[in-house]
Design a protein around this motif. Structure first.
Motif, short mmCIF file in Angstrom:
data_model
loop_
_atom_site.label_atom_id
_atom_site.label_comp_id
_atom_site.label_asym_id
_atom_site.label_seq_id
_atom_site.Cartn_x
_atom_site.Cartn_y
_atom_site.Cartn_z
N GLU A 50 3.39 -0.41 -8.26
CA GLU A 50 3.38 0.90 -7.61
C GLU A 50 2.75 1.98 -8.49
O GLU A 50 3.43 2.90 -8.95
CB GLU A 50 4.80 1.28 -7.21
CG GLU A 50 5.37 0.36 -6.15
CD GLU A 50 6.76 0.74 -5.71
OE1 GLU A 50 7.25 1.81 -6.12
OE2 GLU A 50 7.36 -0.03 -4.96
N ILE A 51 1.46 1.82 -8.75
CA ILE A 51 0.68 2.83 -9.43
C ILE A 51 -0.63 2.99 -8.66
O ILE A 51 -0.93 2.17 -7.79
CB ILE A 51 0.40 2.48 -10.92
CG1 ILE A 51 -0.33 1.14 -11.03
CG2 ILE A 51 1.68 2.49 -11.73
CD1 ILE A 51 -0.76 0.79 -12.44
N SER A 52 -1.40 3.99 -9.00
CA SER A 52 -2.65 4.21 -8.26
C SER A 52 -3.62 3.04 -8.47
O SER A 52 -3.58 2.37 -9.51
CB SER A 52 -3.31 5.51 -8.70
OG SER A 52 -3.96 5.34 -9.93
N ASP A 53 -4.46 2.82 -7.48
CA ASP A 53 -5.47 1.76 -7.60
C ASP A 53 -6.41 2.03 -8.77
O ASP A 53 -6.88 1.10 -9.42
CB ASP A 53 -6.26 1.62 -6.30
CG ASP A 53 -5.43 0.97 -5.20
OD1 ASP A 53 -4.41 0.33 -5.51
OD2 ASP A 53 -5.83 1.09 -4.02
N LEU A 54 -6.68 3.30 -9.05
CA LEU A 54 -7.55 3.64 -10.18
C LEU A 54 -6.91 3.22 -11.51
O LEU A 54 -7.58 2.66 -12.38
CB LEU A 54 -7.88 5.13 -10.19
CG LEU A 54 -8.73 5.62 -9.02
CD1 LEU A 54 -8.82 7.14 -9.02
CD2 LEU A 54 -10.12 5.00 -9.08
N PHE A 85 3.26 -5.33 -14.40
CA PHE A 85 4.13 -4.40 -13.68
C PHE A 85 4.47 -3.25 -14.60
O PHE A 85 4.29 -3.35 -15.82
CB PHE A 85 5.35 -5.08 -13.04
CG PHE A 85 6.34 -5.70 -13.98
CD1 PHE A 85 7.49 -5.03 -14.35
CD2 PHE A 85 6.14 -6.98 -14.46
CE1 PHE A 85 8.41 -5.62 -15.19
CE2 PHE A 85 7.05 -7.58 -15.30
CZ PHE A 85 8.20 -6.90 -15.67
N THR A 86 4.90 -2.16 -14.01
CA THR A 86 5.13 -0.94 -14.77
C THR A 86 6.48 -0.33 -14.42
O THR A 86 7.03 -0.57 -13.35
CB THR A 86 4.04 0.11 -14.48
OG1 THR A 86 4.08 0.44 -13.09
CG2 THR A 86 2.66 -0.38 -14.86
N LYS A 87 6.98 0.46 -15.35
CA LYS A 87 8.17 1.28 -15.14
C LYS A 87 7.88 2.62 -15.76
O LYS A 87 7.13 2.71 -16.74
CB LYS A 87 9.39 0.70 -15.85
CG LYS A 87 10.04 -0.47 -15.19
CD LYS A 87 11.43 -0.64 -15.74
CE LYS A 87 11.58 -1.89 -16.54
NZ LYS A 87 12.92 -2.10 -17.07
N GLU A 88 8.46 3.66 -15.23
CA GLU A 88 8.32 4.96 -15.87
C GLU A 88 9.64 5.70 -15.81
O GLU A 88 10.48 5.44 -14.94
CB GLU A 88 7.20 5.80 -15.26
CG GLU A 88 7.39 6.27 -13.87
CD GLU A 88 6.22 7.12 -13.42
OE1 GLU A 88 6.48 8.14 -12.77
OE2 GLU A 88 5.07 6.77 -13.69
N ARG A 89 9.82 6.59 -16.78
CA ARG A 89 11.05 7.35 -16.90
C ARG A 89 10.69 8.77 -17.29
O ARG A 89 9.95 8.99 -18.25
CB ARG A 89 11.93 6.71 -17.96
CG ARG A 89 13.27 7.34 -18.15
CD ARG A 89 14.04 6.57 -19.20
NE ARG A 89 13.39 6.72 -20.49
CZ ARG A 89 13.98 7.25 -21.56
NH1 ARG A 89 15.23 7.63 -21.49
NH2 ARG A 89 13.35 7.35 -22.70
N GLU A 90 11.21 9.72 -16.53
CA GLU A 90 10.97 11.13 -16.81
C GLU A 90 12.00 11.60 -17.82
O GLU A 90 13.19 11.36 -17.68
CB GLU A 90 11.10 11.95 -15.52
CG GLU A 90 10.59 13.35 -15.62
CD GLU A 90 9.08 13.43 -15.59
OE1 GLU A 90 8.55 14.41 -16.12
OE2 GLU A 90 8.43 12.51 -15.06
N GLN A 91 11.52 12.26 -18.87
CA GLN A 91 12.42 12.79 -19.89
C GLN A 91 12.34 14.31 -19.86
O GLN A 91 11.25 14.88 -19.88
CB GLN A 91 12.03 12.26 -21.27
CG GLN A 91 12.99 12.71 -22.34
CD GLN A 91 12.85 11.89 -23.60
OE1 GLN A 91 12.39 10.76 -23.56
NE2 GLN A 91 13.23 12.47 -24.70
#
Length: 176
Positions: A50-54, A85-91
């Motif tokens: 779930e990230i941009s195609d770019l 695959f990716t994960k992100e976390r807002e700090q």
């Protein structure tokens, strides 16, 4: 006087450490990694990211570059399938500076300076996982992960992705 000269070096170290990528990898110790010479991307797995195609294209190009440097070639009949695959976390960081004077611990009360300043900053920490799957056995044989702060600036984004991928794949193949 030495502390004044030391301060810029310390600041540079702190800023440099904020931009670094932390990497880890894990692998099946029973696998002979010298048998793997070709690879292909695992399309169904990559389509789920779930990230941009770019950004996907940037990551896949960086992986191609790094695997080519290791002597591997892309193939229709691969030895390895590459998945990501990716994960992100807002700090969110909140810093408050109080103004005042007085007795006791820390700052005191000052009738002319009410409170202080509060600063709020946000940053996004991302984690990129690169999985290498034995194409014949359909088993995960190696996984690398890199975590670090992301940028939204287009010019720096590709550079940052290349850094993530290069540092992750520096641990492949594993040295036993």
């Amino acid at each position: 006087m030495k502390s004044i000269q030391f301060l810029p070096v310390l600041l540079l170290f702190i800023l440099g450490s904020c931009s670094s990528v932390r990497v880890n990898s894990d692998y099946d110790k029973n696998v002979d990694f010298s048998q793997y010479k070709t690879y292909a991307f695992h399309k169904t797995g990559i389509d789920k990211v779930e990230i941009s195609d770019l950004d996907k294209k940037r990551i896949l190009r960086a992986i191609e570059t790094e695997l080519t440097k290791k002597g591997m070639t892309k193939s229709e009949t691969p030895d390895l399938l590459v998945n990501i695959f990716t994960k992100e976390r807002e700090q969110v960081d909140v810093t408050q500076y109080n103004a005042g004077w007085g007795y006791g611990w820390g700052y005191g009360w000052n009738p002319y300076l009410w409170g202080g300043q509060t600063y709020v900053s946000t940053s996004t920490e991302g984690t990129l996982f690169i999985d290498l799957i034995d194409a014949k056995k359909k088993e995960l044989v190696w996984q690398g992960q890199g975590s670090g702060y992301l940028t939204q600036e287009r010019e720096k984004k590709e550079e940052r992705i290349n850094e993530f991928v290069a540092k992750i794949l520096a641990q492949f193949p594993p040295s036993k």
